[in-house]
Scaffold this motif. Structure first.
Motif, PDB file in Angstrom:
ATOM      1  N   MET A 103      42.962  35.167  46.516  1.00 27.95           N
ATOM      2  CA  MET A 103      43.943  35.441  47.556  1.00 27.95           C
ATOM      3  C   MET A 103      45.264  35.922  46.971  1.00 27.95           C
ATOM      4  N   SER A 104      45.738  35.249  45.928  1.00 26.06           N
ATOM      5  CA  SER A 104      47.042  35.603  45.372  1.00 26.06           C
ATOM      6  C   SER A 104      46.978  36.839  44.496  1.00 26.06           C
ATOM      7  N   GLY A 105      45.795  37.144  43.948  1.00 26.27           N
ATOM      8  CA  GLY A 105      45.671  38.314  43.095  1.00 26.27           C
ATOM      9  C   GLY A 105      45.398  39.599  43.846  1.00 26.27           C
ATOM     10  N   TRP A 106      45.008  39.482  45.111  1.00 25.56           N
ATOM     11  CA  TRP A 106      44.657  40.661  45.908  1.00 25.56           C
ATOM     12  C   TRP A 106      45.915  41.493  46.174  1.00 25.56           C
ATOM     13  N   GLY A 107      45.923  42.719  45.704  1.00 20.74           N
ATOM     14  CA  GLY A 107      47.056  43.602  45.930  1.00 20.74           C
ATOM     15  C   GLY A 107      48.155  43.502  44.892  1.00 20.74           C
ATOM     16  N   ARG A 111      50.951  43.041  35.897  1.00 16.39           N
ATOM     17  CA  ARG A 111      52.187  42.397  35.473  1.00 16.39           C
ATOM     18  C   ARG A 111      52.592  41.298  36.449  1.00 16.39           C
ATOM     19  N   SER A 112      52.500  41.592  37.738  1.00 14.76           N
ATOM     20  CA  SER A 112      52.870  40.614  38.753  1.00 14.76           C
ATOM     21  C   SER A 112      51.940  39.409  38.719  1.00 14.76           C
ATOM     22  N   PHE A 113      50.645  39.663  38.530  1.00 14.59           N
ATOM     23  CA  PHE A 113      49.672  38.572  38.474  1.00 14.59           C
ATOM     24  C   PHE A 113      49.950  37.669  37.279  1.00 14.59           C
ATOM     25  N   PHE A 114      50.189  38.276  36.114  1.00 13.30           N
ATOM     26  CA  PHE A 114      50.476  37.493  34.918  1.00 13.30           C
ATOM     27  C   PHE A 114      51.760  36.689  35.087  1.00 13.30           C
ATOM     28  N   ALA A 115      52.796  37.315  35.634  1.00 11.75           N
ATOM     29  CA  ALA A 115      54.060  36.615  35.821  1.00 11.75           C
ATOM     30  C   ALA A 115      53.896  35.443  36.781  1.00 11.75           C
ATOM     31  N   ALA A 176      39.777  26.086  30.978  1.00 13.77           N
ATOM     32  CA  ALA A 176      38.805  26.747  31.845  1.00 13.77           C
ATOM     33  C   ALA A 176      39.513  27.669  32.842  1.00 13.77           C
ATOM     34  N   GLU A 177      40.626  27.201  33.397  1.00 14.27           N
ATOM     35  CA  GLU A 177      41.382  28.026  34.339  1.00 14.27           C
ATOM     36  C   GLU A 177      41.887  29.310  33.675  1.00 14.27           C
ATOM     37  N   VAL A 178      42.420  29.185  32.469  1.00 13.61           N
ATOM     38  CA  VAL A 178      42.959  30.359  31.770  1.00 13.61           C
ATOM     39  C   VAL A 178      41.861  31.394  31.544  1.00 13.61           C
ATOM     40  N   ARG A 179      40.672  30.956  31.159  1.00 14.52           N
ATOM     41  CA  ARG A 179      39.575  31.902  30.959  1.00 14.52           C
ATOM     42  C   ARG A 179      39.170  32.565  32.276  1.00 14.52           C
ATOM     43  N   PHE A 180      39.197  31.809  33.357  1.00 12.10           N
ATOM     44  CA  PHE A 180      38.918  32.395  34.672  1.00 12.10           C
ATOM     45  C   PHE A 180      39.968  33.434  35.032  1.00 12.10           C
ATOM     46  N   TYR A 181      41.239  33.113  34.810  1.00  9.18           N
ATOM     47  CA  TYR A 181      42.306  34.075  35.106  1.00  9.18           C
ATOM     48  C   TYR A 181      42.097  35.367  34.325  1.00  9.18           C
ATOM     49  N   ALA A 182      41.723  35.239  33.045  1.00 12.80           N
ATOM     50  CA  ALA A 182      41.542  36.422  32.212  1.00 12.80           C
ATOM     51  C   ALA A 182      40.407  37.296  32.743  1.00 12.80           C
ATOM     52  N   PHE A 184      39.243  37.392  35.826  1.00 18.05           N
ATOM     53  CA  PHE A 184      39.627  37.946  37.125  1.00 18.05           C
ATOM     54  C   PHE A 184      40.644  39.070  36.948  1.00 18.05           C
ATOM     55  N   ALA A 185      41.582  38.887  36.031  1.00 15.00           N
ATOM     56  CA  ALA A 185      42.597  39.911  35.803  1.00 15.00           C
ATOM     57  C   ALA A 185      41.979  41.205  35.289  1.00 15.00           C
ATOM     58  N   LEU A 186      41.065  41.093  34.333  1.00 11.32           N
ATOM     59  CA  LEU A 186      40.463  42.280  33.735  1.00 11.32           C
ATOM     60  C   LEU A 186      39.516  43.001  34.692  1.00 11.32           C
ATOM     61  N   CYS A 187      38.775  42.228  35.476  1.00  9.79           N
ATOM     62  CA  CYS A 187      37.737  42.832  36.314  1.00  9.79           C
ATOM     63  C   CYS A 187      38.206  43.173  37.726  1.00  9.79           C
ATOM     64  N   ILE A 188      39.231  42.487  38.225  1.00 11.62           N
ATOM     65  CA  ILE A 188      39.655  42.687  39.610  1.00 11.62           C
ATOM     66  C   ILE A 188      41.088  43.185  39.708  1.00 11.62           C
ATOM     67  N   VAL A 189      42.027  42.491  39.083  1.00 11.72           N
ATOM     68  CA  VAL A 189      43.438  42.836  39.252  1.00 11.72           C
ATOM     69  C   VAL A 189      43.751  44.172  38.587  1.00 11.72           C
TER      70      VAL A 189
END
Length: 384
Positions: A103-107, A111-115, A176-182, A184-189
């Motif tokens: 939800m928060s990564g959509w759109g 840079r914004s997602f990482f911040a 585990a969360e950090v790996r999920f973020y990575a 999601f960021a690479l494949c979606i964001v």
């Protein structure tokens, strides 16, 4: 687990509608519009954190037995069997995380997602590392502190892969969360979120995680997290349900990963009845807790809990992350102080310890998060 803000939940004009056609249009540029906060999700996060606290205070042996003076099974002859299921709060957290990160990564831009992620996770985490290290270094505290060098490495959140002693016992979930973020960021964001891309990501991760389990290759396990992936993916699927409750692909993602997730939960947490184990969890009980966690997030996704819109739930959500960080190790200190030194009965020490950790979480939220998170987000979001 992460402390994550609740941001737009509905498709923006021009975004993919999730109708199954695959004709997704990238969301429009410009400021993100904030939809009403899903306060029921905040409440569920606190419930999951309290489940984990119940497990750490009364559902296992170890250092907490030293704090009580005896095993928690003697302190809570009946309740310890129920507290033992509290460890499944982590799986519930992962489902919530999948929902909210999608939800928060959509759109968002990368840079914004990482911040957003860094500013939400790091301030309280740094403060908890310093606080627990300082308390454990006190002569009056019986628990051993990690070395100064290891404490410094813990500030990076990289202590798990580096094999360094952990300051916070719960930080394995953050890894585990950090790996999920990575992922999601690479494949979606990075390429831009769309319904079709998210569906393919969920399907691809589900299959890849199963193959990693079959291959028994440590590197694949590290990246794809077969044991935890089903819960993150279920949460993502439930966010797609939130966008379009009639989406059969979204429901399929949730169903398949619920089936896989309950398998891993039973496989890791069930054992045959054995008096040498602290407490016996039945396979039915494990499946039931995992299922109830999925159903709770599904009810929120479908809008069935929109009536739970009390403002105090927002406060509960804000306290969840700092509470989760400090409750275990500092809880040992509080239990020992209240129960062994002040003579407070165990049935009163338990809620008093939880209340103490919630007050500490409130202080961390007000004095650390509220002050540092906006500054860190601004610094990381500034164009370079």
């Amino acid at each position: 687990m992460s402390a994550i803000e609740i941001v737009p939940a509905k498709p923006e004009p021009g975004a993919g509608t999730g109708t199954g056609t695959g004709a997704d249009v990238p969301p429009p540029s410009g400021p993100r519009k904030h939809a009403p906060r899903l306060r029921a999700l905040d409440g569920l996060r606190l419930v999951a954190a309290l489940m984990v606290a119940a497990y750490h205070y009364g559902g296992r042996d170890g250092e907490i037995a030293e704090a009580w003076g005896t095993s928690p099974r003697l302190q809570f002859p009946t309740l310890h069997e129920w507290f033992a299921y509290g460890c499944l709060g982590v799986q519930v957290f992962f489902v919530i995380s999948g929902f909210v990160i999608c939800m928060s990564g959509w759109g968002r831009t990368l840079r914004s997602f990482f911040a957003s992620r860094a500013s939400r996770l790091l301030p309280s985490y740094w403060a908890a590392i310093v606080l627990v290290t300082a308390v454990f270094a006190l002569p009056a505290v019986a628990y051993e502190a990690v070395s100064p060098s290891d404490a410094l490495v813990n500030l990076t959140m990289m202590q798990q892969p580096l094999g360094v002693d952990r300051v916070l016992g719960v930080c394995w979930t953050l890894w585990a969360e950090v790996r999920f973020y990575a992922l999601f960021a690479l494949c979606i964001v990075l390429p831009g979120a769309s319904r079709q891309r998210v569906v393919l990501f969920c399907a691809g991760w589900t299959l890849a995680a199963a193959l990693a389990e079959a291959a028994d290759e440590p590197l694949l396990d590290l990246v794809l997290m077969p044991e935890y992936a089903p819960f993150f993916i279920s949460g993502i699927g439930l966010y797609l349900v939130h966008r379009d409750r009639r989406d059969p692909y979204a429901w399929g993602i949730v169903g398949v990963n619920w089936l896989i997730g309950q398998h891993y939960a039973v496989d890791r947490l069930w054992h045959a009845p054995n008096p040498e184990f602290f407490s016996y969890r039945t396979s039915f009980g494990i499946v039931l807790v995992v299922t109830l966690g999925h159903l709770a997030v599904a009810a929120i996704a479908l809008g069935w809990l929109s009536w739970a819109n009390w403002r105090w739930l927002t406060v509960a959500g804000a306290l969840t992350y700092p509470f989760y960080l400090v409750h275990e190790h500092l809880g040992w200190v509080a239990v020992e102080a209240y129960h062994r030194h002040l003579g407070i009965p165990s049935y009163a020490t338990f809620p008093l310890t939880v209340a103490t950790m919630l007050v500490l979480a409130w202080l961390l939220n007000r004095c650390v998060e509220d002050r540092l998170a906006p500054r860190l987000r601004k610094a990381l979001s500034a164009p370079r």
